[in-house]
Design an enzyme around this catalytic site. Structure first.
Site, mmCIF file in Angstrom:
data_model
loop_
_atom_site.group_PDB
_atom_site.id
_atom_site.type_symbol
_atom_site.label_atom_id
_atom_site.label_comp_id
_atom_site.label_asym_id
_atom_site.label_seq_id
_atom_site.Cartn_x
_atom_site.Cartn_y
_atom_site.Cartn_z
ATOM 1 N N SER A 586 0.822 -1.197 0.000
ATOM 2 C CA SER A 586 0.000 0.000 0.000
ATOM 3 C C SER A 586 0.864 1.259 0.000
ATOM 4 O O SER A 586 1.692 1.429 -0.898
ATOM 5 C CB SER A 586 -0.937 -0.063 1.207
ATOM 6 O OG SER A 586 -1.970 0.849 1.042
ATOM 7 N N ASP A 674 -9.515 -5.274 -4.345
ATOM 8 C CA ASP A 674 -9.036 -4.166 -3.508
ATOM 9 C C ASP A 674 -9.771 -2.870 -3.876
ATOM 10 O O ASP A 674 -9.671 -2.397 -5.007
ATOM 11 C CB ASP A 674 -7.519 -4.002 -3.734
ATOM 12 C CG ASP A 674 -6.886 -3.003 -2.779
ATOM 13 O OD1 ASP A 674 -7.624 -2.272 -2.108
ATOM 14 O OD2 ASP A 674 -5.636 -2.969 -2.728
ATOM 15 N N HIS A 706 -7.584 -5.555 -0.067
ATOM 16 C CA HIS A 706 -6.337 -4.804 0.084
ATOM 17 C C HIS A 706 -5.266 -5.545 0.897
ATOM 18 O O HIS A 706 -4.079 -5.440 0.625
ATOM 19 C CB HIS A 706 -6.688 -3.468 0.756
ATOM 20 C CG HIS A 706 -5.566 -2.496 0.779
ATOM 21 N ND1 HIS A 706 -4.887 -2.114 -0.355
ATOM 22 C CD2 HIS A 706 -4.995 -1.802 1.805
ATOM 23 C CE1 HIS A 706 -3.948 -1.243 -0.028
ATOM 24 N NE2 HIS A 706 -3.988 -1.040 1.274
HETATM 25 C C1 LIG Z 1 -5.561 4.888 4.974
HETATM 26 C C2 LIG Z 1 -5.143 3.780 4.076
HETATM 27 O O1 LIG Z 1 -5.819 2.778 3.975
HETATM 28 N N1 LIG Z 1 -4.045 3.956 3.360
HETATM 29 C C3 LIG Z 1 -3.586 2.982 2.437
HETATM 30 C C4 LIG Z 1 -3.087 3.638 1.194
HETATM 31 C C5 LIG Z 1 -2.533 2.163 3.123
HETATM 32 O O2 LIG Z 1 -1.369 2.457 3.060
HETATM 33 N N2 LIG Z 1 -2.974 1.154 3.875
HETATM 34 C C6 LIG Z 1 -2.165 0.455 4.837
HETATM 35 C C7 LIG Z 1 -2.851 0.468 6.168
HETATM 36 C C8 LIG Z 1 -1.881 -0.984 4.466
HETATM 37 O O3 LIG Z 1 -0.848 -1.516 4.934
HETATM 38 O O4 LIG Z 1 -2.652 -1.604 3.769
#
Ligand SMILES: CC(=O)N[C@@H](C)C(=O)N[C@@H](C)C(=O)O
Length: 731
Positions: A586, A674, A706
């Protein structure tokens, strides 16, 4: 140079299998106090655990009970009572306050159709089983942590839960009415209920917004009440139409229901990892259906918990929009004076005594001391997760665990001052401990008693490192911030061996890696890798200033912090600088892809799970468009329309901007479902790398979102990552 890394896939999968056996604790409940015939007092402790079952490719949930003899101040004797039992089909369950009954929401597949039942158990009998699906009062029951709840009224006569609002059955304009068109099961239920199901035409393809990642098809929740005696379910009236209710509980004396309501106009935004959504505490009166707003309405609130004396509600509050996870305010609403006070405010910089603020979007289900004066919160404080004790009258905060061995302390519950916690560290899987809360004002240490030990991994060494960025990388708006990293390495390193290093920036970016049990890091470490997990500036747990220092600087500050940490660690000489890899998911994938673009000679392998590649193209497809703008340094409002200058800035801050420089082989792991960082982001990078003839491999996981956390995706992902590292680091 000699290597001591495990490279054989059979050996690696064996090791993964071995370490994936360790379960994690998900819940604990303390039963009522029972006095034995000899005068000893004891309570049963019910625990739920989750464990990966690689054979069945699923996470299994099981329970185990323990018995704890105590004198209200200390544990006298404790031990397990019986073995583990797997739990199947239970979506929610809750014992009644007296412990005499248990309610269960169960999903069961009957003749190929999923049905939901609400069961009431008393002693050894299932006294009621209500077919909620057949009742058709509402849609599916919410079992998630965001909205879901199953709560007994104080009188133990009613149950409260959240479900999707009932929708009329949609039919085509051309549907011919024939008996074959409805299923036999529907027909039987219709007959039993004495009514035909209402239908509507022209609504078949209407789009229903949902609450995004992990909350797909959760759109319009309603509060539902079961009258146990009459087996009657009713949907509560009075909740405003522009509000989605959840996290509900019974008000003092059962006069109504308190809940969190999230505004969903003009449209819904993703809620997962996003406690910064406009929301308020509400009270809906059961008799008149009148709904009252209890908190301001200009902030974001969550996790309200009623005190044992039923006089006060404690909850967490933060700003709307801005960084998705921030330092929270701990607020208290007095039921009788109707006054709200801030018990613990936002902390900008860690205090002298180490307290760095509250970083949590959920308090544990029970978090009050028996005297209704104190609150327990478990949350990150730097790179460890501590148990904090808050005096609600003075707002004073003390850590119950900062002097205990480093690691991660998670509160599962506290009942009559008996705390049940899970403790783990990078070389120790979760263990279950209990201890009594010291008396008010006492400086006594908690005497923790282990109910379930876990196997320490003696081959893993870990430490927390602290870094001060060089002066040219200091943030002029938020000067003097430092950051941490967790370093895991194999304990026994042969003479002359320099370890390969895997660098891992976390996602968020406003999250943190605490010294917890981390399956993939521990397997990689046992394979012979060192792992550096970097909590760059912007991570939570280090004060609000650190969080605020990052938006507008993503792709530079976070990237430079990680690179600075890696280069500092390499200077120590224990690691092989020709064998450095980077892996992140992410926003961690965003940082990883930036690193290989900005330092093209440095990293020999890269792995990115659902990475953010291009903020400008992500904004139109993610469930959190506000995140893209905020991290690029702009304010967000729901009426923002595309602006070329903003898009240009978002593009310039994205890893795709540096893709022409990339030489490092990249493994992409993407979840087809996702909603957060849609897989098209990874595909954009894949195409660019292909065009540039950089080695790239893409793994596509259908049915995964995700987190790529389904057991088969996670384990397959791990094996591919491990082999990608060994191949491209030439081990
Ligand atoms: C707020 C959020 O969900 N941001 C995403 C872009 C992200 O980086 N998520 C993290 C928590 C992850 O490790 O999936």
């Amino acid at each position: 140079m000699e290597s001591q890394v495990m490279t054989n896939p059979e050996d690696i999968s064996k090791l993964y299998r071995e370490l994936s056996l360790f379960p994690s604790l998900t819940r604990a409940d303390v039963g009522p106090v029972i006095t034995s015939q000899y005068g000893g007092k004891y309570s049963n402790i019910y625990t739920e655990w989750s464990q990966r079952d690689l054979e069945r490719s699923e996470n299994v949930k099981f329970c185990r009970q323990y018995i704890v003899f105590h004198d209200d101040k200390s544990v006298v004797y404790s031990g397990p009572s019986g073995n583990c039992t797997e739990i199947k089909g239970e979506l929610l369950s809750k014992d009644s306050p007296s412990g005499d009954m248990k309610a269960v929401v169960r999903e069961s597949n009957i003749k190929g159709e999923d049905k939901q039942f609400l069961e009431i158990w008393s002693k050894n009998i299932k006294v009621k089983s209500i077919n909620l699906t057949a009742l058709k009062k509402h849609g599916k029951v919410y079992e998630d942590d965001q909205f879901g709840c199953l709560v007994w009224s104080h009188s133990e006569t009613h149950l409260l839960y959240v479900a999707e609002r009932k929708r009329l059955k949609a039919q085509s304009f051309f549907q011919s009415v024939s008996p074959e068109s409805c299923s036999l099961a529907d027909e039987e239920e219709g007959v039993k209920m004495g009514k035909e199901e209402e239908t509507t035409k022209g609504e078949q393809f209407v789009f229903y917004e949902d609450w995004g990642e992990t909350l797909v098809s959760k759109s319009s929740p309603v509060l539902c009440v079961l009258d146990i005696e009459g087996s009657n379910v009713s949907v509560l009236e009075g909740v405003p139409d522009n509000i989605s209710p959840g996290q509900a509980f019974w008000a003092p004396s059962d006069t109504g229901v308190v809940f969190v309501g999230w505004w969903h106009e003009p449209f819904r935004l993703g809620l997962k990892y996003s406690p910064n959504r406009r929301s308020s505490l509400f009270y809906v009166d059961l008799t008149g259906g009148q709904c009252e707003q209890l908190s301001s309405g200009s902030s974001a609130v969550c996790s309200p918990k009623l005190s044992p004396d039923q006089c006060r509600i404690i909850y967490l509050e933060c700003a709307v929009y801005g960084p998705h996870q921030q330092c929270s305010r701990l607020c208290m609403y007095d039921w009788y004076t109707k006054r709200t006070s801030v018990v613990v405010d936002v902390v900008k910089r860690p205090r002298e005594d180490g307290f760095a603020g509250i970083y949590s979007s959920s308090l544990s289900p029970l978090c009050w001391s028996a005297d209704s004066q104190r609150i327990l919160v478990s949350c990150p404080q730097g790179s460890r997760k501590d148990l904090l004790l808050v005096e609600t009258t003075t707002g004073s905060v003390t850590s119950l665990t900062s002097k205990s061995p480093g690691g991660s302390w998670s509160l599962l519950t506290i009942e009559r001052d008996l705390m049940v916690v899970s403790w783990s560290s990078p070389n120790c899987p979760p263990s279950l401990r209990v201890g009594f809360l010291p008396l008010c004002g006492s400086s006594e240490e908690v005497d923790w008693v282990m109910l379930e030990e876990s196997q320490t991994q003696p081959d893993i060494d870990w430490q927390i490192l602290n870094f001060t960025p060089p002066p040219e990388q200091d943030n002029s708006q938020y000067p003097g911030l430092d950051f941490d990293a967790l370093l895991l390495k194999p304990k026994d390193v042969k003479e002359g061996v320099k370890l390969p290093l895997i660098v891992t920036p976390h996602g968020g970016p406003h999250s943190v890696i605490v010294a917890d049990w981390l399956l993939s890091s521990s397997v990689l470490c046992r394979m012979g890798f060192a792992i550096l997990l970097v909590n760059y500036r912007g991570s939570i747990g280090y004060g609000q200033d650190s969080i605020l220092s990052l938006p507008g600087n993503v792709g530079t500050q976070d990237v430079k912090d990680v690179q600075f940490a890696v280069e500092s660690v390499l200077r120590g000489g224990a690691f092989d600088e020709q064998k450095v890899a980077v892996a992140g998911g992410s926003h961690g994938g965003f940082v990883a892809c930036h690193l290989i673009g900005q330092y093209p000679e440095f990293y020999k392998a890269c792995v990115a799970r659902n990475p953010v590649i291009n903020l400008a193209s992500m904004i139109g497809s993610t469930d959190i468009p506000d995140w893209c703008m905020v991290e690029a340094g702009y304010n967000y409002s729901t009426d923002c329309l595309p602006d070329p200058a903003v898009w240009e800035q978002m593009l310039n801050m994205s890893p795709i901007k540096h893709v022409r420089q990339v030489k490092t082989p990249v493994l992409l792991t993407l979840g087809e479902d996702d909603k957060r960082v849609p897989p098209k982001q990874g595909i954009e990078y894949y195409r660019a790398l292909k065009a540039l003839q950089v080695p790239v491999r893409l793994l596509w996981y259908p049915g995964n979102n995700h987190s790529l956390s389904k057991v088969d995706a996670e384990s397959d992902g791990f094996m591919n990552i491990a082999l990608w590292m060994t191949q491209h680091l030439s081990l």
